[in-house]
Design a protein around this motif. Structure first.
Motif, PDB file in Angstrom:
ATOM      1  N   GLY A 147       7.748   7.072 -12.380  1.00 49.23           N
ATOM      2  CA  GLY A 147       6.486   6.906 -13.099  1.00 49.23           C
ATOM      3  C   GLY A 147       5.436   7.887 -12.638  1.00 49.23           C
ATOM      4  O   GLY A 147       4.643   8.380 -13.430  1.00 49.23           O
ATOM      5  N   SER A 148       5.422   8.183 -11.366  1.00 46.28           N
ATOM      6  CA  SER A 148       4.453   9.125 -10.830  1.00 46.28           C
ATOM      7  C   SER A 148       4.702  10.537 -11.358  1.00 46.28           C
ATOM      8  O   SER A 148       3.773  11.233 -11.755  1.00 46.28           O
ATOM      9  N   ALA A 149       5.954  10.947 -11.377  1.00 48.65           N
ATOM     10  CA  ALA A 149       6.286  12.277 -11.891  1.00 48.65           C
ATOM     11  C   ALA A 149       5.964  12.370 -13.380  1.00 48.65           C
ATOM     12  O   ALA A 149       5.453  13.395 -13.848  1.00 48.65           O
ATOM     13  N   ARG A 150       6.220  11.321 -14.109  1.00 48.55           N
ATOM     14  CA  ARG A 150       5.923  11.306 -15.542  1.00 48.55           C
ATOM     15  C   ARG A 150       4.417  11.399 -15.777  1.00 48.55           C
ATOM     16  O   ARG A 150       3.962  12.094 -16.690  1.00 48.55           O
ATOM     17  N   MET A 151       3.634  10.698 -14.939  1.00 47.99           N
ATOM     18  CA  MET A 151       2.179  10.739 -15.081  1.00 47.99           C
ATOM     19  C   MET A 151       1.644  12.152 -14.825  1.00 47.99           C
ATOM     20  O   MET A 151       0.834  12.661 -15.595  1.00 47.99           O
ATOM     21  N   TRP A 152       2.112  12.831 -13.757  1.00 49.91           N
ATOM     22  CA  TRP A 152       1.622  14.174 -13.453  1.00 49.91           C
ATOM     23  C   TRP A 152       2.066  15.179 -14.507  1.00 49.91           C
ATOM     24  O   TRP A 152       1.333  16.128 -14.817  1.00 49.91           O
ATOM     25  N   MET A 201       0.800  -1.213   0.000  1.00 49.50           N
ATOM     26  CA  MET A 201       0.000   0.000   0.000  1.00 49.50           C
ATOM     27  C   MET A 201       0.840   1.272   0.000  1.00 49.50           C
ATOM     28  O   MET A 201       0.309   2.359  -0.038  1.00 49.50           O
ATOM     29  N   SER A 202       2.138   1.151   0.022  1.00 51.31           N
ATOM     30  CA  SER A 202       2.970   2.345   0.060  1.00 51.31           C
ATOM     31  C   SER A 202       3.084   2.952  -1.332  1.00 51.31           C
ATOM     32  O   SER A 202       2.948   2.269  -2.341  1.00 51.31           O
ATOM     33  N   SER A 203       3.337   4.245  -1.381  1.00 55.21           N
ATOM     34  CA  SER A 203       3.448   4.916  -2.671  1.00 55.21           C
ATOM     35  C   SER A 203       4.776   4.620  -3.348  1.00 55.21           C
ATOM     36  O   SER A 203       4.918   4.819  -4.542  1.00 55.21           O
ATOM     37  N   GLY A 204       5.736   4.142  -2.622  1.00 57.09           N
ATOM     38  CA  GLY A 204       7.032   3.828  -3.210  1.00 57.09           C
ATOM     39  C   GLY A 204       7.033   2.530  -3.986  1.00 57.09           C
ATOM     40  O   GLY A 204       8.007   2.197  -4.645  1.00 57.09           O
ATOM     41  N   ALA A 205       5.953   1.763  -3.940  1.00 52.67           N
ATOM     42  CA  ALA A 205       5.905   0.487  -4.632  1.00 52.67           C
ATOM     43  C   ALA A 205       5.895   0.660  -6.142  1.00 52.67           C
ATOM     44  O   ALA A 205       6.345  -0.202  -6.871  1.00 52.67           O
TER      45      ALA A 205
END
Length: 108
Positions: free
Chosen positions: A33-38, A24-28
């Protein structure tokens, strides 16, 4: 014997809790990928949305629109005491082209 069984149960619970927190952690998923998505959402959703909104406002704006006829309704623009600025009859952000006084528009 009971102490050994209790330690095994706590050991199993501890491992399952650790695995649950890792899933459930965001680092998983990785921060790249998160920065690319935003970044993609900003460029392909937010900025075009702002552009479409600006185009809508530009196309719907009427530069030569006439004022509505003034009707002196008794329940509107009641002045029980004067405003503490100016002559006491104008509101704080008074626009003479849009906001009428109790007696009508100023430029009529």
């Amino acid at each position: 014997m009971a102490a050994a069984a209790g330690s095994r149960v706590f050991g199993l619970l501890g491992r399952s809790r650790l695995q649950l927190s890792r899933c459930m952690s965001s680092g998983a998923h990785g921060e790249e990928g998160s920065a690319r998505m935003w970044k993609a959402l900003t460029y392909f959703v937010a900025l075009p949305g702002v552009g479409v909104s600006m185009l809508n406002v530009f196309l719907k704006s009427h530069h030569g629109e006439e004022k509505p006829e003034f009707v002196a309704y008794p329940h509107l623009r009641i002045r029980s005491k004067p405003f503490p600025w100016g002559d006491g009859n104008h509101t704080l952000f008074h626009n003479p082209h849009v906001n009428p006084l109790p007696t009508g528009y100023e430029d009529e």
